[in-house]
Design a protein around this motif. Sequence first.
Motif, PDB file in Angstrom:
ATOM      1  N   LEU A 290       0.842  -1.184   0.000  1.00 33.86           N
ATOM      2  CA  LEU A 290       0.000   0.000   0.000  1.00 33.86           C
ATOM      3  C   LEU A 290       0.882   1.240   0.000  1.00 33.86           C
ATOM      4  CD1 LEU A 290      -2.796  -1.095   2.486  1.00 33.86           C
ATOM      5  CD2 LEU A 290      -2.752  -1.260   0.007  1.00 33.86           C
ATOM      6  N   ARG A 291       0.552   2.190  -0.877  1.00 34.11           N
ATOM      7  CA  ARG A 291       1.430   3.329  -1.107  1.00 34.11           C
ATOM      8  C   ARG A 291       0.838   4.661  -0.686  1.00 34.11           C
ATOM      9  NH1 ARG A 291       1.721   1.803  -7.335  1.00 34.11           N
ATOM     10  NH2 ARG A 291      -0.502   1.811  -6.831  1.00 34.11           N
ATOM     11  N   ALA A 292      -0.496   4.773  -0.701  1.00 31.35           N
ATOM     12  CA  ALA A 292      -1.134   6.079  -0.565  1.00 31.35           C
ATOM     13  C   ALA A 292      -1.679   6.362   0.825  1.00 31.35           C
ATOM     14  CB  ALA A 292      -2.274   6.206  -1.589  1.00 31.35           C
ATOM     15  N   VAL A 293      -1.840   5.342   1.663  1.00 25.53           N
ATOM     16  CA  VAL A 293      -2.500   5.540   2.953  1.00 25.53           C
ATOM     17  C   VAL A 293      -1.592   5.110   4.090  1.00 25.53           C
ATOM     18  CG1 VAL A 293      -4.774   5.196   1.917  1.00 25.53           C
ATOM     19  CG2 VAL A 293      -3.613   3.270   2.999  1.00 25.53           C
ATOM     20  N   ASP A 294      -1.834   5.713   5.261  1.00 24.56           N
ATOM     21  CA  ASP A 294      -1.078   5.407   6.474  1.00 24.56           C
ATOM     22  C   ASP A 294      -1.953   4.786   7.548  1.00 24.56           C
ATOM     23  OD1 ASP A 294       1.422   6.819   5.536  1.00 24.56           O
ATOM     24  OD2 ASP A 294       0.008   8.491   5.500  1.00 24.56           O
ATOM     25  N   GLY A 295      -3.213   4.592   7.249  1.00 22.91           N
ATOM     26  CA  GLY A 295      -4.126   3.997   8.201  1.00 22.91           C
ATOM     27  C   GLY A 295      -5.510   3.899   7.603  1.00 22.91           C
ATOM     28  N   LEU A 296      -6.382   3.184   8.298  1.00 23.13           N
ATOM     29  CA  LEU A 296      -7.731   2.928   7.792  1.00 23.13           C
ATOM     30  C   LEU A 296      -8.707   2.827   8.950  1.00 23.13           C
ATOM     31  CD1 LEU A 296      -9.759   1.971   5.525  1.00 23.13           C
ATOM     32  CD2 LEU A 296      -8.937  -0.356   5.995  1.00 23.13           C
ATOM     33  N   MET A 297      -9.823   3.538   8.841  1.00 19.24           N
ATOM     34  CA  MET A 297     -10.959   3.355   9.743  1.00 19.24           C
ATOM     35  C   MET A 297     -12.006   2.578   8.963  1.00 19.24           C
ATOM     36  SD  MET A 297     -13.283   6.243  11.651  1.00 19.24           S
ATOM     37  CE  MET A 297     -14.776   5.776  12.542  1.00 19.24           C
ATOM     38  N   THR A 298     -12.430   1.441   9.491  1.00 22.52           N
ATOM     39  CA  THR A 298     -13.340   0.584   8.737  1.00 22.52           C
ATOM     40  C   THR A 298     -14.168  -0.278   9.676  1.00 22.52           C
ATOM     41  OG1 THR A 298     -13.430  -1.061   6.931  1.00 22.52           O
ATOM     42  CG2 THR A 298     -11.622  -1.281   8.518  1.00 22.52           C
ATOM     43  N   ASN A 299     -15.326  -0.713   9.202  1.00 20.16           N
ATOM     44  CA  ASN A 299     -16.159  -1.631   9.965  1.00 20.16           C
ATOM     45  C   ASN A 299     -15.588  -3.046   9.879  1.00 20.16           C
ATOM     46  OD1 ASN A 299     -17.688   0.674  10.203  1.00 20.16           O
ATOM     47  ND2 ASN A 299     -19.613  -0.285   9.623  1.00 20.16           N
ATOM     48  N   PHE A 300     -16.265  -3.991  10.510  1.00 22.82           N
ATOM     49  CA  PHE A 300     -15.837  -5.388  10.496  1.00 22.82           C
ATOM     50  C   PHE A 300     -16.493  -6.105   9.315  1.00 22.82           C
ATOM     51  CE2 PHE A 300     -15.297  -3.990  14.856  1.00 22.82           C
ATOM     52  CZ  PHE A 300     -14.008  -4.426  15.131  1.00 22.82           C
ATOM     53  N   HIS A 301     -15.706  -6.884   8.595  1.00 28.73           N
ATOM     54  CA  HIS A 301     -16.118  -7.406   7.292  1.00 28.73           C
ATOM     55  C   HIS A 301     -16.473  -8.883   7.319  1.00 28.73           C
ATOM     56  CE1 HIS A 301     -14.937  -3.563   5.758  1.00 28.73           C
ATOM     57  NE2 HIS A 301     -13.719  -3.702   6.239  1.00 28.73           N
ATOM     58  N   LEU A 302     -17.073  -9.332   6.209  1.00 33.58           N
ATOM     59  CA  LEU A 302     -17.521 -10.712   6.083  1.00 33.58           C
ATOM     60  C   LEU A 302     -16.342 -11.675   5.952  1.00 33.58           C
ATOM     61  CD1 LEU A 302     -20.037  -8.980   4.999  1.00 33.58           C
ATOM     62  CD2 LEU A 302     -20.680 -11.071   3.806  1.00 33.58           C
ATOM     63  N   PRO A 303     -16.525 -12.915   6.430  1.00 26.72           N
ATOM     64  CA  PRO A 303     -15.489 -13.921   6.206  1.00 26.72           C
ATOM     65  C   PRO A 303     -15.256 -14.151   4.708  1.00 26.72           C
ATOM     66  CG  PRO A 303     -17.174 -14.710   7.753  1.00 26.72           C
ATOM     67  CD  PRO A 303     -17.692 -13.444   7.152  1.00 26.72           C
ATOM     68  N   LYS A 304     -14.022 -14.406   4.357  1.00 27.54           N
ATOM     69  CA  LYS A 304     -13.626 -14.752   2.985  1.00 27.54           C
ATOM     70  C   LYS A 304     -14.001 -13.685   1.968  1.00 27.54           C
ATOM     71  CE  LYS A 304     -15.401 -18.984   2.652  1.00 27.54           C
ATOM     72  NZ  LYS A 304     -15.556 -20.383   2.166  1.00 27.54           N
ATOM     73  N   SER A 305     -14.163 -12.442   2.413  1.00 28.65           N
ATOM     74  CA  SER A 305     -14.535 -11.356   1.513  1.00 28.65           C
ATOM     75  C   SER A 305     -13.291 -10.630   1.009  1.00 28.65           C
ATOM     76  CB  SER A 305     -15.444 -10.352   2.228  1.00 28.65           C
ATOM     77  OG  SER A 305     -14.755  -9.724   3.300  1.00 28.65           O
TER      78      SER A 305
END
Length: 345
Positions: A290-305
């Motif tokens: 990853l080149r453009a970001v230094d962190g991520l705020m995100t929800n919890f995702h589906l298995p195997k997604s």
Amino acid sequence: MKVDLFDFDLPPERIALRPARPRDAARMLVVQGQDAPFEDRGVRDLPQLLEAGDVLVFNDTRVIPAQLEGRRAGGEAKVGATLHKRIDLRRWQAFLKNAKRVKLGDQLIFGGGVTAIAEDRHDDGSLTLMFEGDEPVEVLLHRAGTMPLPPYIASKRGVDRQDLEDYQTMFAAEEGAVAAPTASLHFTQELVDALDDAGIGRATLTLHVGAGTFLPVKADDTDDHRMHAEFGRISPATAAQLNAAREAGGRVIAVGTTSLRLLESAADADGIIHPFEGDTAIFITPGVRLRAVDGLMTNFHLPKSTLMMLVSALMGRERMMAAYAHAIASNYRFYSYGDSSLLLP
């Protein structure tokens, strides 16, 4: 890489069917580096968890009521359509329920006097629908469509008028998404004001999220999976703002995987973000730098997604599997209306 490596067991009761109220009352799991302990915090702690000079990047796409129910003209066969991607002013690519009953050239009759012709069939099983009449398609959808809630919510409780508000972020401006950039659902004006007071910047871009985001990965190996293309735009001003922030020592924190995917699509090998306008089908898996970001705020995702693979690319697969095990054991709420996480590698 085997898709099964991203599988985990999630108790059904951990799937959130309604958002936290108020929105910023959601919990937030903070995951830093490889060795730091997990921190159980709240979304309202975000101004204290970031630093002055950091910039949060929001997706300002607006969800359209892209779910249509109707029937095939001249018959009783019921048809459900989820619009996926705009082709032109009158044509949309759509996934259809009961698609085998629809032949090319058939007229489909939806509610509110909205009709469309099935014009073409794509390799992924979707169809091109050409909407009849002179009214803009967006007008027709607001008359006949419903909010396209994810199947794991809609199948359990249906869709109601409250979702018209709940499934739209405070940043929504550019119509065209058929799924919400759900990480941004946690933000309120009070939280934004607190971030401003802390010297944390804000930027926006546009990625019109497609229905492909809900589709499971059917391949056994990530090399065999193909992403659906989505339209995105980063303005010259936004690109300049983000590059300047990093040059000054600040961090670019993507709010949501949609923001991250578009930023990475627009970045060159040196991490410089360029203006962007067009389709992206970027697929981010462990091993991708990853080149453009230094962190991520995100929800919890589906298995195997594909999104579970993306966060594993950012933090490492074992680290994310441990974080998800902690979240499940600690009763975090999952998926679109669920709690959040802050990932800082």
